[in-house]
Design a protein around this motif. Structure first.
Motif, PDB file in Angstrom:
ATOM      1  N   LEU A  45      26.116  18.756  14.947  1.00 16.39           N
ATOM      2  CA  LEU A  45      26.538  20.128  15.227  1.00 16.39           C
ATOM      3  C   LEU A  45      26.251  20.536  16.670  1.00 16.39           C
ATOM      4  CD1 LEU A  45      25.394  21.914  11.936  1.00 16.39           C
ATOM      5  CD2 LEU A  45      27.697  21.153  12.567  1.00 16.39           C
ATOM      6  N   LYS A  46      25.325  19.851  17.319  1.00 14.52           N
ATOM      7  CA  LYS A  46      24.984  20.190  18.706  1.00 14.52           C
ATOM      8  C   LYS A  46      25.785  19.327  19.692  1.00 14.52           C
ATOM      9  CE  LYS A  46      20.333  21.766  17.504  1.00 14.52           C
ATOM     10  NZ  LYS A  46      18.872  21.495  17.602  1.00 14.52           N
ATOM     11  N   ASN A  47      25.473  18.044  19.737  1.00 11.22           N
ATOM     12  CA  ASN A  47      26.161  17.146  20.674  1.00 11.22           C
ATOM     13  C   ASN A  47      25.906  15.707  20.224  1.00 11.22           C
ATOM     14  OD1 ASN A  47      26.966  15.516  22.879  1.00 11.22           O
ATOM     15  ND2 ASN A  47      26.616  17.191  24.310  1.00 11.22           N
ATOM     16  N   PRO A  48      26.772  15.157  19.375  1.00  8.82           N
ATOM     17  CA  PRO A  48      26.494  13.831  18.793  1.00  8.82           C
ATOM     18  C   PRO A  48      26.421  12.712  19.818  1.00  8.82           C
ATOM     19  CG  PRO A  48      28.720  14.570  18.241  1.00  8.82           C
ATOM     20  CD  PRO A  48      28.013  15.745  18.829  1.00  8.82           C
ATOM     21  N   GLN A  49      27.216  12.768  20.893  1.00  5.15           N
ATOM     22  CA  GLN A  49      27.170  11.715  21.907  1.00  5.15           C
ATOM     23  C   GLN A  49      25.845  11.745  22.674  1.00  5.15           C
ATOM     24  OE1 GLN A  49      29.813  13.929  21.754  1.00  5.15           O
ATOM     25  NE2 GLN A  49      31.295  12.569  20.757  1.00  5.15           N
ATOM     26  N   LYS A  50      25.449  12.941  23.066  1.00  8.89           N
ATOM     27  CA  LYS A  50      24.194  13.096  23.810  1.00  8.89           C
ATOM     28  C   LYS A  50      23.000  12.643  22.966  1.00  8.89           C
ATOM     29  CE  LYS A  50      21.115  16.778  25.431  1.00  8.89           C
ATOM     30  NZ  LYS A  50      20.967  18.253  25.608  1.00  8.89           N
ATOM     31  N   TYR A  51      22.984  13.071  21.693  1.00  8.25           N
ATOM     32  CA  TYR A  51      21.819  12.766  20.861  1.00  8.25           C
ATOM     33  C   TYR A  51      21.812  11.332  20.363  1.00  8.25           C
ATOM     34  CZ  TYR A  51      19.955  17.455  20.956  1.00  8.25           C
ATOM     35  OH  TYR A  51      19.379  18.626  21.375  1.00  8.25           O
ATOM     36  N   GLU A  52      22.958  10.667  20.353  1.00 11.59           N
ATOM     37  CA  GLU A  52      22.941   9.236  20.040  1.00 11.59           C
ATOM     38  C   GLU A  52      22.144   8.487  21.105  1.00 11.59           C
ATOM     39  OE1 GLU A  52      25.765   5.274  19.710  1.00 11.59           O
ATOM     40  OE2 GLU A  52      26.735   7.237  19.841  1.00 11.59           O
ATOM     41  N   LYS A  53      22.376   8.829  22.375  1.00  9.95           N
ATOM     42  CA  LYS A  53      21.633   8.202  23.471  1.00  9.95           C
ATOM     43  C   LYS A  53      20.139   8.544  23.388  1.00  9.95           C
ATOM     44  CE  LYS A  53      25.534   8.256  26.685  1.00  9.95           C
ATOM     45  NZ  LYS A  53      26.055   8.813  27.965  1.00  9.95           N
ATOM     46  N   PHE A  54      19.857   9.825  23.086  1.00 13.95           N
ATOM     47  CA  PHE A  54      18.463  10.266  22.998  1.00 13.95           C
ATOM     48  C   PHE A  54      17.707   9.461  21.940  1.00 13.95           C
ATOM     49  CE2 PHE A  54      15.328  12.817  20.706  1.00 13.95           C
ATOM     50  CZ  PHE A  54      14.436  13.139  21.729  1.00 13.95           C
ATOM     51  N   TRP A  55      18.298   9.333  20.741  1.00 15.66           N
ATOM     52  CA  TRP A  55      17.604   8.630  19.659  1.00 15.66           C
ATOM     53  C   TRP A  55      17.599   7.112  19.855  1.00 15.66           C
ATOM     54  CZ3 TRP A  55      14.193  10.815  16.773  1.00 15.66           C
ATOM     55  CH2 TRP A  55      14.287  12.185  16.538  1.00 15.66           C
ATOM     56  N   LYS A  56      18.565   6.600  20.597  1.00 18.27           N
ATOM     57  CA  LYS A  56      18.554   5.174  20.933  1.00 18.27           C
ATOM     58  C   LYS A  56      17.349   4.853  21.813  1.00 18.27           C
ATOM     59  CE  LYS A  56      21.294   1.650  23.339  1.00 18.27           C
ATOM     60  NZ  LYS A  56      22.558   1.375  24.063  1.00 18.27           N
ATOM     61  N   TYR A  57      17.153   5.660  22.860  1.00 21.88           N
ATOM     62  CA  TYR A  57      16.004   5.440  23.746  1.00 21.88           C
ATOM     63  C   TYR A  57      14.691   5.739  23.029  1.00 21.88           C
ATOM     64  CZ  TYR A  57      19.492   5.140  27.456  1.00 21.88           C
ATOM     65  OH  TYR A  57      20.556   4.769  28.231  1.00 21.88           O
ATOM     66  N   SER A  58      14.704   6.707  22.126  1.00 18.81           N
ATOM     67  CA  SER A  58      13.501   7.021  21.343  1.00 18.81           C
ATOM     68  C   SER A  58      13.115   5.838  20.464  1.00 18.81           C
ATOM     69  CB  SER A  58      13.747   8.257  20.476  1.00 18.81           C
ATOM     70  OG  SER A  58      13.964   9.398  21.267  1.00 18.81           O
ATOM     71  N   PHE A  59      14.121   5.202  19.896  1.00 16.52           N
ATOM     72  CA  PHE A  59      13.851   4.026  19.058  1.00 16.52           C
ATOM     73  C   PHE A  59      13.164   2.933  19.873  1.00 16.52           C
ATOM     74  CE2 PHE A  59      15.570  -0.225  17.951  1.00 16.52           C
ATOM     75  CZ  PHE A  59      14.805  -0.443  16.817  1.00 16.52           C
ATOM     76  N   TYR A  60      13.713   2.624  21.047  1.00 19.68           N
ATOM     77  CA  TYR A  60      13.102   1.576  21.873  1.00 19.68           C
ATOM     78  C   TYR A  60      11.693   1.969  22.313  1.00 19.68           C
ATOM     79  CZ  TYR A  60      17.659  -0.715  22.185  1.00 19.68           C
ATOM     80  OH  TYR A  60      18.828  -1.366  21.897  1.00 19.68           O
ATOM     81  N   PHE A  61      11.499   3.255  22.592  1.00 26.03           N
ATOM     82  CA  PHE A  61      10.183   3.736  23.018  1.00 26.03           C
ATOM     83  C   PHE A  61       9.143   3.566  21.900  1.00 26.03           C
ATOM     84  CE2 PHE A  61       7.185   7.360  23.208  1.00 26.03           C
ATOM     85  CZ  PHE A  61       6.549   7.048  24.402  1.00 26.03           C
ATOM     86  N   PHE A  62       9.474   4.050  20.708  1.00 27.50           N
ATOM     87  CA  PHE A  62       8.520   3.956  19.599  1.00 27.50           C
ATOM     88  C   PHE A  62       8.330   2.510  19.133  1.00 27.50           C
ATOM     89  CE2 PHE A  62       9.915   8.481  18.803  1.00 27.50           C
ATOM     90  CZ  PHE A  62       8.711   9.039  19.194  1.00 27.50           C
TER      91      PHE A  62
END
Length: 301
Positions: free
Chosen positions: A228-245
């Motif tokens: 509902l906010k920005n699926p393209q932007k948040y896909e990148k955010f959670w991708k980098y979050s995954f690698y970080f965690f």
């Protein structure tokens, strides 16, 4: 004014004639009283029974019946998307093909659209389904959807809905995300009206729902606020979050061993955050790919 009724079916050979007859009677009455034109769109979702032949026979005597034949079984979300995309009405109504939705409520849906609402959705009373595997998970999911989206709809899972035409054409709906309509379309509370409907037992055949789908609902729910906010932007955010965690969860046991500290206590929350970020990123990726590649392939019979 034209009404399109979209009905996905998968192996519903015994239900189709009944659902068709009931829907046809309601729409004919609307045509006579309000001069509405209409079309009934059955989307055959890769049925392996006699559903397609039954639809073809019905079409021989009804020019208002349209058949969209899916190339294979792709699921209800894809079938609905295909129906929405090909619908030509100003108002689009969706309903199940198993007889649980009573077409008599189509009149009430349309009357509320005429009042100015963009979406009208039914909420089911006296549901004829198992409490633990269907009703309870549905109530929990609807409560979570309401909290996440702010849309106070009691029964997102009810298939009987009416939309102003542009609304359901907004997205290609990936597998499973049809359970979050109309919230997925980003409509506001002032745009939506609810009407009570009496749920009927399935006429013939077996439900395609199982307990596995309850877990799919919970999984997919995590993605909705980011769509509902920005699926393209948040896909990148959670991708980098995954690698970080993931990196932290790998390095943490080494650091805990070398420092003889209690850093190992962080391993469970780190593993949880790694899994959570992976699930959300994967689902956002699935949603974004669907918008590019589409979710259905049909031919009109």
């Amino acid at each position: 004014m034209k009404v399109s009724v979209v009905i996905p079916v998968h192996n519903e050979e015994k239900n189709i004639p009944i659902v068709y007859k009931e829907t046809k009677e309601v729409l004919e009455a609307l045509a006579q009283t309000k001069a509405y034109s209409y079309e009934i769109i059955f989307v055959n979702d890769g049925s392996s029974d006699n559903s397609l032949n039954i639809l073809k026979n019905l079409k021989k005597s009804d020019p208002f019946l349209r058949i969209l034949n899916m190339d294979k079984n792709r699921g209800e979300a894809a079938a609905l998307t295909a129906g929405f995309y090909h619908a030509t009405g100003n108002i689009i109504v969706s309903m199940d093909g198993d007889g649980q939705n009573d077409p008599k409520y189509i009149k009430d849906l349309i009357e509320n659209i005429e009042k100015g609402y963009k979406v009208v959705t039914g909420y089911r009373l006296k549901r004829k389904e198992p409490f633990l595997t269907r009703i309870l998970p549905s109530r929990i999911a609807n409560w979570i959807i309401s909290k996440i989206t702010g849309l106070k709809v009691r029964d997102n899972g009810c298939s009987l809905k009416a939309y102003l035409s542009p609304i359901p054409k907004k997205y290609q709906i990936p597998h499973g995300f049809h359970r979050f309509l109309p919230a997925l379309f980003g409509v506001k509370n002032n745009d939506v009206c609810e009407i009570p409907i009496i749920d009927r037992p399935r006429l013939y055949g077996k439900s395609h729902y199982n307990l596995k789908r309850t877990f799919e609902v919970i999984r997919d729910l995590l993605t909705i606020p980011f769509i509902l906010k920005n699926p393209q932007k948040y896909e990148k955010f959670w991708k980098y979050s995954f690698y970080f965690f993931l990196t932290l969860s790998v390095l943490n046991p080494i650091a805990a061993t070398l420092s003889s500290s209690k850093l190992w206590l962080l391993e469970i929350p780190l593993s949880f955050l790694t899994a959570l970020s992976f699930i959300i990123q994967k689902n956002l990726n699935r949603f974004n790919k669907a918008q590019i590649n589409g979710v259905f392939k049909v031919e009109e019979i």
